[in-house]
Enzyme design. Sequence first.
Site, PDB file in Angstrom:
ATOM      1  CG  ASP A  49       3.362   7.477   2.698  1.00 57.58           C
ATOM      2  OD1 ASP A  49       3.933   7.725   1.622  1.00 57.58           O
ATOM      3  OD2 ASP A  49       2.158   7.686   2.910  1.00 57.58           O
ATOM      4  CB  SER A  52      -0.900   0.000   1.241  1.00 56.71           C
ATOM      5  OG  SER A  52      -0.112   0.305   2.373  1.00 56.71           O
ATOM      6  CE  LYS A  53      -1.609   7.395   0.330  1.00 60.64           C
ATOM      7  NZ  LYS A  53      -0.746   7.985   1.344  1.00 60.64           N
ATOM      8  NE  ARG A  54      -2.338   4.195   5.618  1.00 55.68           N
ATOM      9  CZ  ARG A  54      -3.316   3.288   5.513  1.00 55.68           C
ATOM     10  NH1 ARG A  54      -3.244   2.161   6.180  1.00 55.68           N
ATOM     11  NH2 ARG A  54      -4.360   3.499   4.746  1.00 55.68           N
TER      12      ARG A  54
END
Length: 514
Positions: A270, A265-267
């Site tokens: 990050d 995921s994008k998370r």
Amino acid sequence: MEREIRVRFAPSPTGPLHIGGVKTALFNFLFARHHKGKIILRIEDTDQKRYVPGAEDYIVQSLQWLGINFDESPALGGDFGPYRQSERKTIYQSYVQQLIDKGKAYYAFDSAAELEEMRRQLEAEKADNTSYAAHIRHKMRNSLSLPEDEVRKLLEEGVPYVVRFKMERDRLLVLHDKVRGEIKVNTNTLDDKVLFKSDGMPTYHLANVVDDHLMQISHVIRGEEWLPSLALHYLLYEAFGWQEEMPSFAHLPLILKPAGKGKLSKRDGDKMGFPVFPLEWKNPENGEVFPGYREAGYLPEAVINMLALLGWSPGDEQEFLSMEELIAKFDLDKVGKSGSRFNPEKALWYNHHYIQEKTDSELARMLLPIVKEKGIETPIDFVEKAVSMIKERANLIPDLWEHSSFIFIRPPDYDAKLVRKKWKENTAQLLLDFVPRLESLDNFDAGSIKTLFESYVAEKETGFGAIMLPLRLTLVGSGKGPDLFALMQLLGKEEVIERIRAGVQAIVKQKDSH
Ligand code: GLU
């Protein structure tokens, strides 16, 4: 006759394209090129609520950057256009009408509140299936339960409706997927999916199947998240009477988180500091910026190589494959069933490899904009020589600057720890006495400088290290860097002498103040 290979990448422009989506595009591309077929870009933008401005452009640019190009697309056109679903509205209307006429689909007038009430009741009864399907449809407000004239009246009055697929009961479907093999689905587990809405727009399922048929798609290669739709799509082909020309299906495994289970995921990106999008993306709604592989300094070759090997393998140990080699070797039978973990270090490792594959002049052209941004004007051949000295250390394009900045700018400071350890009473004098010798050197090349240096060290009887490290300190500010004599040749006599003088002065001052 062999069927012509035609595949499509069919993204919805609902935001930036995740690398999972890029992988789907890549596998379609490799498959098409391997089989000398066609690949089509189709934009699936029927869901107006989720439409994000700029997303289509982003998708097109991302794939262009990576070298995934199409034979037919909204921009290129082709014999099967238009290639944007929002421009095909009237087509879907006639096809949904066909299904209604054949009794394979029906109008449903239930309001949101009625649907909510239905779900609540089914849940209270602990029903196996809580969705709109054969077991409940006769109790709802639709063209199967209401008298014909009432249906007509509702339609004439413009009461909002949807068209639902009439899912049959008690049928065991045996489906085939090129990655997963045989898949059995009982139709009792499926629901009467909405195919069309009264705003005149089809849903994903209808538009997708109609377009795959009309665009003569031979193979549907898409992410595993679409596997639950396979049964419905199969039944839609059947309902239209298109089963003969039904495409083959291949559902690709997901890219998993670096650690543990679940979709990348994008998370994760990050948290662990790696991009999950090919290009930087700025959310048009709130201005939030997501990093991209391109801006982080990855080369498209590295991203392609890494993604190709997430879920596919050439069947041997080869790890570095160019696009041409991937095309030559790719086939769906070597796509694995299970998801592959994304490994950010491996991504860097690939990038390091592809940086080394570039010529110095290519790398210099990548470094030059960074050098200019720092306000430094230098001829490109100097940048080229600088790059050749340090490229070995670079994993990402900006690393080329990190590891070469000392070549372009004089040391802003001098490593205090090294100064303390290596700078002795006589060091300043030793270096200053070396300056006139450098000055009188006619050929300021690495070999001559080295010879000069060695004779100087012998004469002073100091040993190599006593001068070498302090000399490096004055030239680059630290104990690191490439071969010192090669570096001196590149910097040139004048610059070297100035750096030694300035360095000695600053270090002596630095020592005095302690
Ligand atoms: N529009 C769908 C998506 O966004 C396409 C799925 C498919 O390939 O059928 O991924």
